[in-house]
Design an enzyme around this catalytic site. Structure first.
Site, mmCIF file in Angstrom:
data_model
loop_
_atom_site.group_PDB
_atom_site.id
_atom_site.type_symbol
_atom_site.label_atom_id
_atom_site.label_comp_id
_atom_site.label_asym_id
_atom_site.label_seq_id
_atom_site.Cartn_x
_atom_site.Cartn_y
_atom_site.Cartn_z
ATOM 1 C CG ASP A 74 -30.302 -48.009 28.995
ATOM 2 O OD1 ASP A 74 -31.252 -47.231 28.848
ATOM 3 O OD2 ASP A 74 -29.450 -48.209 28.115
ATOM 4 C CG HIS B 223 -29.289 -46.915 24.689
ATOM 5 N ND1 HIS B 223 -29.788 -46.791 25.964
ATOM 6 C CD2 HIS B 223 -29.338 -45.667 24.159
ATOM 7 C CE1 HIS B 223 -30.106 -45.525 26.194
ATOM 8 N NE2 HIS B 223 -29.851 -44.826 25.111
#
Ligand code: LMR
Length: 326
Positions: free
Chosen positions: A159, A187
């Site tokens: 990410d 996440h």
């Protein structure tokens, strides 16, 4: 110096397939560090790992000091310095990562127990299989006190990399010019790519890109990128995930440059009001040997605080769902 012993679960899968040549080539632990790679997978998949072993042999990697495959964690994790927990069922189109908790949670109980039983005393563990924060929480709990909190991490680096690439593209900068852009929380589609403290070419990101875009499409795109890849490819990200694993481990092993941070989900010590024990992503600085410190005193504005509250609330919900495994 003895070789770094690294065990990778889910060894026949796509992410692992992209990790192995990088480890063997010295990209994870260093160009002068020998590696002993252990491929670990479940019995129905273990035959397939033979082909991966053949390819690793055929690479004739000078640093590859040991190579083995097993479906027995107690063998694969024996004296391991690093355990990369990749093995788990991946999500398909239309699923959230936490839809996988039921299928994947028990795998991480067994992983955690085996790590505590046989891994090296200084073992470090990186969890990649989703939902990785909560799977890390499960494995950490199963391992018990023998493997302290600071050895456990889960991967939000993919990410972070996505966020930095996107901001660089938007502002016409290079990825290397984007600093301190890190992920907070889970996440998942609630993650916070915190831009309020980020810089582009040494200037605040908020001066380089419009606030409306940063708070809107930017955050949404980073949160939804994994799903977008699944929609486009039919299967989840593989080599970008492997790149993130390499970056994750390297960042923990390398002193963090003075002008930057990196992110990973780690066991919360209560910093920033994140309940103690939750596995949540924070801005980190490496101590250069696999250890880290959570960066303190980072100012979060009302937007960031609201997003952090939401992603932490989701982590607490996930913890409630798996409470029988903890
Ligand atoms: C990703 O972010 O691409 C991976 O975690 C796979 C997924 O389910 O999104």
């Amino acid at each position: 110096m003895t070789a770094v012993r690294v065990a990778v679960t889910g060894a026949s899968g796509q992410v692992a397939y992209s990790i192995f040549p990088r480890i063997a080539a010295g990209e994870m632990f260093g160009k002068d560090v020998e590696v002993d790679i252990r491929l670990v997978d479940i019995p129905p998949m273990i035959e397939k790992t033979k082909g991966v072993m053949m390819e690793l042999e055929d690479g004739a990697y000078p640093l590859l000091a040991g190579l083995s495959a097993t479906s027995d964690r107690m063998i694969g994790f024996k004296d391991a310095d690093w355990v990369l927990l990749v093995g788990s069922r991946p999500r398909g189109p239309g699923m959230e990562r936490n839809d996988l908790i039921g299928a994947n949670g028990p795998i991480f109980v067994d992983d955690g127990k085996a790590i505590a039983a046989v891994a090296a005393p200084g073992v470090r563990v990186a969890v990649v299989g989703n939902p990785c924060n909560t799977n890390c929480l499960i494995a950490r709990a199963a391992a018990g006190p023998k493997v302290p909190d600071d050895r456990w991490s889960a991967m939000t680096r993919l990410d972070q990399n996505r966020a930095r690439s996107l901001l660089a593209a938007k502002t016409g900068a290079r990825v290397r010019d984007v600093k301190k852009l890190v992920i907070w929380g889970n996440h998942s589609s609630t993650l916070l790519p915190e831009f309020g403290n980020a810089t582009v070419g040494g200037k605040p990101a908020t001066a380089a890109a419009e606030k409306g875009w940063l708070e809107g499409d930017f955050v949404k795109e980073v949160q939804g990128r994994g799903a977008a890849i699944i929609a486009a490819r039919g299967v989840s990200s593989a080599f970008s995930a492997a790149q993130a694993v390499v970056d994750h481990v390297k960042s923990l092993l390398t002193p963090t440059p003075a002008d930057d941070w990196f992110s990973a989900a780690v066991v919360s010590d209560g910093s920033y009001g994140v309940p103690k024990g939750l596995v949540s992503s924070f801005p980190l600085r490496s101590t250069g040997n696999g250890g880290y410190e959570i960066v303190q005193g980072v100012a979060l504005d009302a937007f960031a605080k609201g997003k952090l509250d939401a992603t932490v609330a989701e982590l607490q919900k996930e913890r409630d769902v798996v409470k029988d495994l903890l």
